[in-house]
Design a protein around this motif. Structure first.
Motif, PDB file in Angstrom:
ATOM      1  N   PRO A 118     -10.558  12.100 109.645  1.00 32.59           N
ATOM      2  CA  PRO A 118      -9.266  12.689 109.305  1.00 32.59           C
ATOM      3  C   PRO A 118      -8.072  11.577 109.345  1.00 32.59           C
ATOM      4  O   PRO A 118      -7.317  11.370 108.561  1.00 32.59           O
ATOM      5  N   PRO A 119      -8.219  10.564 110.372  1.00 30.25           N
ATOM      6  CA  PRO A 119      -7.192   9.682 110.502  1.00 30.25           C
ATOM      7  C   PRO A 119      -7.371   8.592 109.487  1.00 30.25           C
ATOM      8  O   PRO A 119      -6.148   7.788 109.175  1.00 30.25           O
ATOM      9  N   VAL A 120      -8.329   8.444 108.642  1.00 26.14           N
ATOM     10  CA  VAL A 120      -8.433   7.639 107.710  1.00 26.14           C
ATOM     11  C   VAL A 120      -8.220   8.270 106.333  1.00 26.14           C
ATOM     12  O   VAL A 120      -7.470   7.838 105.443  1.00 26.14           O
ATOM     13  N   LEU A 121      -9.163   9.333 106.199  1.00 27.71           N
ATOM     14  CA  LEU A 121      -9.022   9.911 104.924  1.00 27.71           C
ATOM     15  C   LEU A 121      -7.611  10.499 104.537  1.00 27.71           C
ATOM     16  O   LEU A 121      -7.067  10.697 103.168  1.00 27.71           O
ATOM     17  N   THR A 122      -6.683  11.055 105.247  1.00 22.25           N
ATOM     18  CA  THR A 122      -5.352  11.428 105.134  1.00 22.25           C
ATOM     19  C   THR A 122      -4.746  10.826 104.358  1.00 22.25           C
ATOM     20  O   THR A 122      -3.866  11.576 103.395  1.00 22.25           O
ATOM     21  N   PHE A 123      -4.662   9.427 104.223  1.00 20.53           N
ATOM     22  CA  PHE A 123      -3.511   8.642 103.370  1.00 20.53           C
ATOM     23  C   PHE A 123      -4.432   7.860 102.119  1.00 20.53           C
ATOM     24  O   PHE A 123      -3.804   6.913 101.296  1.00 20.53           O
ATOM     25  N   VAL A 124      -5.805   8.168 102.376  1.00 25.20           N
ATOM     26  CA  VAL A 124      -6.371   7.099 101.047  1.00 25.20           C
ATOM     27  C   VAL A 124      -5.902   7.247  99.697  1.00 25.20           C
ATOM     28  O   VAL A 124      -5.663   6.179  99.119  1.00 25.20           O
ATOM     29  N   GLY A 125      -5.511   8.392  99.280  1.00 24.33           N
ATOM     30  CA  GLY A 125      -4.871   8.644  97.995  1.00 24.33           C
ATOM     31  C   GLY A 125      -3.417   8.666  97.901  1.00 24.33           C
ATOM     32  O   GLY A 125      -2.893   9.042  96.803  1.00 24.33           O
ATOM     33  N   VAL A 126      -2.681   8.253  99.087  1.00 24.53           N
ATOM     34  CA  VAL A 126      -1.570   8.431  99.071  1.00 24.53           C
ATOM     35  C   VAL A 126      -0.635   6.989  98.421  1.00 24.53           C
ATOM     36  O   VAL A 126      -1.220   6.006  99.050  1.00 24.53           O
ATOM     37  N   VAL A 127      -0.013   6.960  97.668  1.00 27.33           N
ATOM     38  CA  VAL A 127       0.486   5.508  97.007  1.00 27.33           C
ATOM     39  C   VAL A 127       1.831   5.079  98.097  1.00 27.33           C
ATOM     40  O   VAL A 127       2.801   5.699  97.626  1.00 27.33           O
ATOM     41  N   TRP A 128       1.111   4.399  98.963  1.00 26.19           N
ATOM     42  CA  TRP A 128       2.284   3.634 100.006  1.00 26.19           C
ATOM     43  C   TRP A 128       1.636   2.307 100.048  1.00 26.19           C
ATOM     44  O   TRP A 128       0.546   1.979 100.046  1.00 26.19           O
ATOM     45  N   LEU A 352      -7.821  22.014  96.524  1.00 27.70           N
ATOM     46  CA  LEU A 352      -8.669  20.922  97.069  1.00 27.70           C
ATOM     47  C   LEU A 352      -7.474  20.177  98.034  1.00 27.70           C
ATOM     48  O   LEU A 352      -7.886  19.744  99.165  1.00 27.70           O
ATOM     49  N   GLU A 353      -6.236  20.254  97.540  1.00 31.23           N
ATOM     50  CA  GLU A 353      -5.185  19.789  98.423  1.00 31.23           C
ATOM     51  C   GLU A 353      -5.090  20.689  99.628  1.00 31.23           C
ATOM     52  O   GLU A 353      -4.745  20.020 100.790  1.00 31.23           O
ATOM     53  N   ALA A 354      -5.008  21.760  99.538  1.00 29.86           N
ATOM     54  CA  ALA A 354      -4.745  22.708 100.631  1.00 29.86           C
ATOM     55  C   ALA A 354      -6.093  22.723 101.631  1.00 29.86           C
ATOM     56  O   ALA A 354      -5.897  22.733 102.962  1.00 29.86           O
ATOM     57  N   ILE A 355      -7.047  22.396 100.936  1.00 33.35           N
ATOM     58  CA  ILE A 355      -8.382  22.047 102.060  1.00 33.35           C
ATOM     59  C   ILE A 355      -8.292  21.014 102.828  1.00 33.35           C
ATOM     60  O   ILE A 355      -8.342  20.925 103.897  1.00 33.35           O
ATOM     61  N   LEU A 356      -7.892  19.835 102.403  1.00 29.92           N
ATOM     62  CA  LEU A 356      -7.556  18.420 102.670  1.00 29.92           C
ATOM     63  C   LEU A 356      -6.474  18.816 103.833  1.00 29.92           C
ATOM     64  O   LEU A 356      -6.487  17.982 105.145  1.00 29.92           O
ATOM     65  N   ALA A 357      -5.445  19.422 103.232  1.00 37.44           N
ATOM     66  CA  ALA A 357      -4.415  19.626 104.502  1.00 37.44           C
ATOM     67  C   ALA A 357      -4.668  20.117 105.732  1.00 37.44           C
ATOM     68  O   ALA A 357      -4.583  20.058 106.713  1.00 37.44           O
ATOM     69  N   SER A 358      -5.622  21.442 105.552  1.00 40.28           N
ATOM     70  CA  SER A 358      -6.290  22.106 106.626  1.00 40.28           C
ATOM     71  C   SER A 358      -7.145  21.292 107.482  1.00 40.28           C
ATOM     72  O   SER A 358      -6.937  20.999 108.794  1.00 40.28           O
ATOM     73  N   TYR A 359      -7.851  20.265 106.995  1.00 44.08           N
ATOM     74  CA  TYR A 359      -8.575  19.398 107.569  1.00 44.08           C
ATOM     75  C   TYR A 359      -7.971  18.428 108.393  1.00 44.08           C
ATOM     76  O   TYR A 359      -8.321  18.193 109.571  1.00 44.08           O
ATOM     77  N   GLY A 362      -5.425  20.447 110.942  1.00 44.29           N
ATOM     78  CA  GLY A 362      -6.088  20.952 111.971  1.00 44.29           C
ATOM     79  C   GLY A 362      -6.515  20.128 113.026  1.00 44.29           C
ATOM     80  O   GLY A 362      -6.559  20.302 114.327  1.00 44.29           O
ATOM     81  N   THR A 363      -7.128  18.671 112.457  1.00 40.94           N
ATOM     82  CA  THR A 363      -7.434  17.765 113.393  1.00 40.94           C
ATOM     83  C   THR A 363      -6.400  17.388 114.170  1.00 40.94           C
ATOM     84  O   THR A 363      -6.466  17.012 115.659  1.00 40.94           O
ATOM     85  N   ALA A 364      -5.404  17.149 113.563  1.00 36.71           N
ATOM     86  CA  ALA A 364      -4.054  16.384 114.147  1.00 36.71           C
ATOM     87  C   ALA A 364      -3.771  17.543 115.383  1.00 36.71           C
ATOM     88  O   ALA A 364      -3.157  16.927 116.255  1.00 36.71           O
TER      89      ALA A 364
END
Length: 479
Positions: A118-128, A352-359, A362-364
């Motif tokens: 989760p700490p890595v995957l959370t932003f992999v596809g965020v354009v920052w 899929l975005e909702a699943i990722l958000a929960s993942y 929830g971990t956070a």
């Protein structure tokens, strides 16, 4: 001598690693399609599409790369795909090097598994720009690992300098896309050089440093000369925070600046107090003008220089307060899809975005330290001070020092308490912890040897890849 381990299906495992990396990359690109975007991302996309003028509020290199990708592919989604390719490509290179150096299938697979945490995957596809800097630094680390792997296998001079330039290009992009990333890039640059030369001399260090400087200065100058981004004086945003939160309202009312600026400073201080805004006053409290801070920057700078000399204690307390909040109250751990825009861009697969958000969320909630700055700073300090004496001691220490430098570099400039400001330390320290575990899990560790020798199906596991062992003559740069 290293330890011989009999491996079956060695070549097949390399293919399995590649297959896992490809599947993870494709899945990540699908989930994040067309790329999750905050208001910052939308602003840079508008510049990339030519909807708004190019500015230097954010480093323009990201918008220019995005513009090129759109021109080639015809879709803004190409940027998120590129981010996934770079991250998973770097992890695959690292995984394969770990496999070659340790003959550990679990260890090499665990390297790929980092991208799914989760700490890595959370932003992999965020354009920052923060994500771009982290991916570029990781890619440079992967190049260094290739150097560690091949250094004692008769690496040619041309290949050595080719790898150096490849790593330097990744490091230069990290600095261009995130200016304060130069603090994190320096330790990775040292790792890169020591990975390619066992005992580099002064001329080698000078040539490598010149390459890094050129790789940063030349593109920066070219962007300023040819792209000509509009100047916004974004750095004055930090000065504005200091002035609004350190000086009292009465002191601001008597500030020696233009009357209209003085009124806006007073109004900003009162508004920040009303809404309890600890930082980021430019967006939260300030009456912004259309040209950003370019009109106010000179007077803000002069006022800051005059006033902070008499408010040293208040300044230090304020900066420590904001930095402490970054470490212990780290927020914004997830970017929920695409911010509302008039470009017709939205999340392609909401479920899929909702699943990722929960993942991630929830971990956070359950494992808060994984998304806190203090945790990764503590891990970084351990890695920097106690990297062990095994195969990966050199990269472990470099990753730790890079993370410490990056986090501490925010002390005088942190604009908010967002998790993305510690995204590189989280990624780097997760990798460093894994490498440290691999070193300590392997029996018979020693620093006597280095490199991996293979004969038929046998693997000779290296007993140490460390720096400054003067056994090879200094390599000179090619004429």
């Amino acid at each position: 001598m290293g330890q011989k381990v009999r491996i079956r299906g060695e070549k097949h495992w390399n293919w399995w690693l590649a297959a896992v990396a490809v599947v993870c990359c494709l899945t990540t690109a699908i989930v994040f399609n067309p790329g999750y975007m905050s208001p910052d991302s939308i602003d840079q996309l508008q510049q990339a599409m030519g909807r708004t003028p190019l500015t230097d509020w954010h480093p323009p290199v990201l918008s220019l790369v995005w513009r090129a990708l759109i021109a080639v592919t015809g879709t803004p989604a190409a940027m998120a795909v590129l981010q996934s390719v770079v991250l998973w490509g770097a992890l695959w290179v690292l995984a394969r090097c770990v496999w070659e150096l340790t003959a550990s299938r679990a260890g090499s697979l665990a390297v790929l598994g980092l991208g799914l945490t989760p700490p890595v995957l959370t932003f992999v596809g965020v354009v920052w720009k923060d994500v771009h800097a982290a991916c570029a630094l990781l890619a440079a680390c992967a190049v260094a690992f290739v150097g560690l792997l091949l250094r004692d296998r008769g690496l040619s001079t041309g290949m050595r300098w080719g790898l150096l330039w490849l790593g330097v290009l990744f490091l230069s992009y990290a600095v261009l896309v995130r200016k304060n990333a130069f603090l994190a890039a320096i330790p990775m640059f040292v790792l890169l050089v020591l990975a390619l030369w066992r005992s580099p001399g002064r001329r080698t260090w000078a040539a490598c440093t010149a390459a890094l400087v050129a790789a940063v200065v030349v593109p920066a100058a070219a962007i300023s000369l040819f792209a000509r981004p509009a100047q916004t004086d974004q750095g004055a945003q930090i000065l504005l925070d200091d002035l609004v939160h350190v000086l009292t309202v009465e002191e601001l009312r008597s500030a020696d600046v233009r009357p209209d600026l003085r009124d806006r400073l007073v109004a900003a201080a009162e508004e920040c107090d009303r809404v309890d805004a600890l930082s980021d006053a430019y967006w939260a409290c300030y009456q912004r003008s259309a040209d950003g801070l370019s009109r106010d920057a000179d007077q803000l700078t002069s006022l800051w220089l005059r006033e902070m000399r008499g408010h040293v204690s208040g300044y230090l307390q304020y900066r420590l307060r904001v930095f402490t909040a970054l470490l212990f109250e780290t927020g914004y751990v997830y970017q929920p899809g695409v911010f509302g825009n008039d470009l017709g861009i939205d999340v392609t697969r909401p479920r899929l975005e909702a699943i990722l958000a929960s993942y991630v969320n929830g971990t956070a909630t359950d494992l808060k330290p994984l998304f806190r700055g203090w945790f990764w700073l503590a891990v970084a300090l351990v890695l920097a001070v106690r990297p062990g004496k095994g195969t990966f001691s050199l990269p472990i220490r470099a990753l730790g020092i890079s993370s410490v430098a990056y986090v501490l570099g925010y002390l005088p400039i942190v604009p908010a308490t967002n998790y993305r400001y510690v995204y590189w330390p989280a990624l780097a320290c997760a990798l460093g912890l894994l490498l440290l575990w691999l070193d300590r899990a392997r029996p018979g560790r020693s620093t006597a040897g280095s490199g991996v020798r293979r004969d038929s199906a046998a693997v000779t596991v290296p007993s140490g890849v460390t720096a400054h062992q003067p056994t090879a003559p200094e390599e000179q740069p090619p004429a």
